[in-house]
Design a protein around this motif. Structure first.
Motif, PDB file in Angstrom:
ATOM      1  N   THR A  20       0.831  -1.208   0.000  1.00  0.00           N
ATOM      2  CA  THR A  20       0.000   0.000   0.000  1.00  0.00           C
ATOM      3  C   THR A  20       0.863   1.256   0.000  1.00  0.00           C
ATOM      4  O   THR A  20       0.550   2.237  -0.680  1.00  0.00           O
ATOM      5  CB  THR A  20      -0.931  -0.002   1.222  1.00  0.00           C
ATOM      6  N   GLU A  21       1.954   1.225   0.738  1.00  0.00           N
ATOM      7  CA  GLU A  21       2.840   2.382   0.817  1.00  0.00           C
ATOM      8  C   GLU A  21       3.596   2.635  -0.488  1.00  0.00           C
ATOM      9  O   GLU A  21       4.178   3.701  -0.665  1.00  0.00           O
ATOM     10  CB  GLU A  21       3.808   2.219   1.982  1.00  0.00           C
ATOM     11  N   LEU A  22       3.577   1.677  -1.394  1.00  0.00           N
ATOM     12  CA  LEU A  22       4.228   1.841  -2.691  1.00  0.00           C
ATOM     13  C   LEU A  22       3.340   2.569  -3.703  1.00  0.00           C
ATOM     14  O   LEU A  22       3.700   2.673  -4.878  1.00  0.00           O
ATOM     15  CB  LEU A  22       4.638   0.479  -3.259  1.00  0.00           C
ATOM     16  N   LYS A  23       2.213   3.102  -3.272  1.00  0.00           N
ATOM     17  CA  LYS A  23       1.273   3.759  -4.188  1.00  0.00           C
ATOM     18  C   LYS A  23       1.966   4.785  -5.093  1.00  0.00           C
ATOM     19  O   LYS A  23       1.743   4.763  -6.308  1.00  0.00           O
ATOM     20  CB  LYS A  23       0.127   4.406  -3.415  1.00  0.00           C
ATOM     21  N   PRO A  24       2.805   5.699  -4.580  1.00  0.00           N
ATOM     22  CA  PRO A  24       3.431   6.683  -5.474  1.00  0.00           C
ATOM     23  C   PRO A  24       4.291   6.033  -6.571  1.00  0.00           C
ATOM     24  O   PRO A  24       4.240   6.452  -7.737  1.00  0.00           O
ATOM     25  CB  PRO A  24       4.293   7.532  -4.542  1.00  0.00           C
ATOM     26  N   GLN A  25       5.034   5.003  -6.222  1.00  0.00           N
ATOM     27  CA  GLN A  25       5.872   4.325  -7.214  1.00  0.00           C
ATOM     28  C   GLN A  25       5.021   3.559  -8.227  1.00  0.00           C
ATOM     29  O   GLN A  25       5.328   3.546  -9.419  1.00  0.00           O
ATOM     30  CB  GLN A  25       6.874   3.374  -6.531  1.00  0.00           C
ATOM     31  N   LEU A  26       3.950   2.914  -7.759  1.00  0.00           N
ATOM     32  CA  LEU A  26       3.047   2.204  -8.661  1.00  0.00           C
ATOM     33  C   LEU A  26       2.381   3.188  -9.624  1.00  0.00           C
ATOM     34  O   LEU A  26       2.251   2.915 -10.814  1.00  0.00           O
ATOM     35  CB  LEU A  26       1.982   1.438  -7.876  1.00  0.00           C
ATOM     36  N   GLN A  27       1.962   4.340  -9.086  1.00  0.00           N
ATOM     37  CA  GLN A  27       1.315   5.353  -9.906  1.00  0.00           C
ATOM     38  C   GLN A  27       2.215   5.776 -11.061  1.00  0.00           C
ATOM     39  O   GLN A  27       1.763   5.909 -12.196  1.00  0.00           O
ATOM     40  CB  GLN A  27       0.942   6.568  -9.051  1.00  0.00           C
ATOM     41  N   GLU A  28       3.501   5.951 -10.784  1.00  0.00           N
ATOM     42  CA  GLU A  28       4.456   6.333 -11.825  1.00  0.00           C
ATOM     43  C   GLU A  28       4.523   5.295 -12.946  1.00  0.00           C
ATOM     44  O   GLU A  28       4.690   5.639 -14.113  1.00  0.00           O
ATOM     45  CB  GLU A  28       5.857   6.503 -11.240  1.00  0.00           C
ATOM     46  N   LEU A  29       4.368   4.026 -12.602  1.00  0.00           N
ATOM     47  CA  LEU A  29       4.489   2.945 -13.577  1.00  0.00           C
ATOM     48  C   LEU A  29       3.208   2.683 -14.363  1.00  0.00           C
ATOM     49  O   LEU A  29       3.229   1.954 -15.348  1.00  0.00           O
ATOM     50  CB  LEU A  29       4.920   1.652 -12.868  1.00  0.00           C
ATOM     51  N   LEU A  30       2.100   3.274 -13.932  1.00  0.00           N
ATOM     52  CA  LEU A  30       0.811   3.002 -14.564  1.00  0.00           C
ATOM     53  C   LEU A  30       0.456   3.976 -15.679  1.00  0.00           C
ATOM     54  O   LEU A  30      -0.650   3.913 -16.227  1.00  0.00           O
ATOM     55  CB  LEU A  30      -0.300   2.995 -13.508  1.00  0.00           C
ATOM     56  N   GLY A  31       1.347   4.863 -16.020  1.00  0.00           N
ATOM     57  CA  GLY A  31       1.100   5.788 -17.119  1.00  0.00           C
ATOM     58  C   GLY A  31      -0.131   6.642 -16.898  1.00  0.00           C
ATOM     59  O   GLY A  31      -0.272   7.300 -15.873  1.00  0.00           O
ATOM     60  N   SER A  32      -1.063   6.586 -17.863  1.00  0.00           N
ATOM     61  CA  SER A  32      -2.254   7.440 -17.797  1.00  0.00           C
ATOM     62  C   SER A  32      -3.344   6.870 -16.888  1.00  0.00           C
ATOM     63  O   SER A  32      -4.398   7.481 -16.728  1.00  0.00           O
ATOM     64  CB  SER A  32      -2.810   7.658 -19.205  1.00  0.00           C
ATOM     65  N   ASN A  33      -3.115   5.721 -16.290  1.00  0.00           N
ATOM     66  CA  ASN A  33      -4.072   5.153 -15.335  1.00  0.00           C
ATOM     67  C   ASN A  33      -3.783   5.733 -13.956  1.00  0.00           C
ATOM     68  O   ASN A  33      -2.640   5.784 -13.525  1.00  0.00           O
ATOM     69  CB  ASN A  33      -3.960   3.634 -15.296  1.00  0.00           C
ATOM     70  N   GLN A  34      -4.837   6.160 -13.276  1.00  0.00           N
ATOM     71  CA  GLN A  34      -4.679   6.812 -11.975  1.00  0.00           C
ATOM     72  C   GLN A  34      -5.248   5.941 -10.857  1.00  0.00           C
ATOM     73  O   GLN A  34      -6.370   5.435 -10.965  1.00  0.00           O
ATOM     74  CB  GLN A  34      -5.405   8.158 -11.992  1.00  0.00           C
ATOM     75  N   ILE A  35      -4.469   5.765  -9.794  1.00  0.00           N
ATOM     76  CA  ILE A  35      -4.969   5.075  -8.603  1.00  0.00           C
ATOM     77  C   ILE A  35      -5.771   6.100  -7.816  1.00  0.00           C
ATOM     78  O   ILE A  35      -5.218   7.086  -7.325  1.00  0.00           O
ATOM     79  CB  ILE A  35      -3.819   4.521  -7.730  1.00  0.00           C
ATOM     80  N   THR A  36      -7.075   5.887  -7.700  1.00  0.00           N
ATOM     81  CA  THR A  36      -7.915   6.846  -6.988  1.00  0.00           C
ATOM     82  C   THR A  36      -8.105   6.477  -5.521  1.00  0.00           C
ATOM     83  O   THR A  36      -8.375   7.349  -4.693  1.00  0.00           O
ATOM     84  CB  THR A  36      -9.292   6.986  -7.665  1.00  0.00           C
ATOM     85  N   GLU A  37      -7.948   5.190  -5.216  1.00  0.00           N
ATOM     86  CA  GLU A  37      -8.139   4.737  -3.832  1.00  0.00           C
ATOM     87  C   GLU A  37      -7.576   3.332  -3.686  1.00  0.00           C
ATOM     88  O   GLU A  37      -7.560   2.558  -4.644  1.00  0.00           O
ATOM     89  CB  GLU A  37      -9.637   4.725  -3.499  1.00  0.00           C
ATOM     90  N   ILE A  38      -7.122   3.026  -2.482  1.00  0.00           N
ATOM     91  CA  ILE A  38      -6.734   1.657  -2.145  1.00  0.00           C
ATOM     92  C   ILE A  38      -7.508   1.273  -0.897  1.00  0.00           C
ATOM     93  O   ILE A  38      -7.346   1.888   0.156  1.00  0.00           O
ATOM     94  CB  ILE A  38      -5.222   1.515  -1.877  1.00  0.00           C
ATOM     95  N   LYS A  39      -8.390   0.287  -1.040  1.00  0.00           N
ATOM     96  CA  LYS A  39      -9.129  -0.231   0.117  1.00  0.00           C
ATOM     97  C   LYS A  39      -8.371  -1.456   0.613  1.00  0.00           C
ATOM     98  O   LYS A  39      -7.923  -2.278  -0.187  1.00  0.00           O
ATOM     99  CB  LYS A  39     -10.545  -0.630  -0.284  1.00  0.00           C
ATOM    100  N   THR A  40      -8.236  -1.584   1.920  1.00  0.00           N
ATOM    101  CA  THR A  40      -7.518  -2.726   2.476  1.00  0.00           C
ATOM    102  C   THR A  40      -8.411  -3.523   3.416  1.00  0.00           C
ATOM    103  O   THR A  40      -9.256  -2.967   4.101  1.00  0.00           O
ATOM    104  CB  THR A  40      -6.265  -2.267   3.263  1.00  0.00           C
ATOM    105  N   ASP A  41      -8.213  -4.815   3.401  1.00  0.00           N
ATOM    106  CA  ASP A  41      -8.826  -5.709   4.377  1.00  0.00           C
ATOM    107  C   ASP A  41      -7.688  -6.556   4.924  1.00  0.00           C
ATOM    108  O   ASP A  41      -7.362  -7.616   4.377  1.00  0.00           O
ATOM    109  CB  ASP A  41      -9.917  -6.568   3.747  1.00  0.00           C
TER     110      ASP A  41
END
Length: 75
Positions: A20-41
């Motif tokens: 979950t904490e890798l969100k900024p790095q994942l966002q960079e790799l996803l190009g024009s796709n945007q992570i709007t939320e991460i729900k966790t269980d």
């Protein structure tokens, strides 16, 4: 160290939190796709992360990641 509890294990929970904490790095790799939320269980038998994504066309999608630790292997 032998794992005493698997449902969920401490390692599964720690891994899910780290992912979950890798969100900024994942966002960079996803190009024009945007992570709007991460729900966790994190309390589920197999912790899961649900990534809410928006693509370049504005369409919404979900990607589910389940964290599963296998039984400790014997050497």
């Amino acid at each position: 160290m032998k794992t005493q509890t698997y449902n969920p294990s401490g390692l599964e929970v720690a891994f899910a939190q780290a992912f979950t904490e890798l969100k900024p790095q994942l966002q960079e790799l996803l190009g024009s796709n945007q992570i709007t939320e991460i729900k966790t269980d994190l309390k589920a038998d197999n912790p899961q992360l649900i990534f809410a994504l928006k693509d370049a066309d504005g369409d919404l999608h979900e990607v589910v990641v389940k964290i599963i630790q296998r039984i400790d292997a014997t050497e």
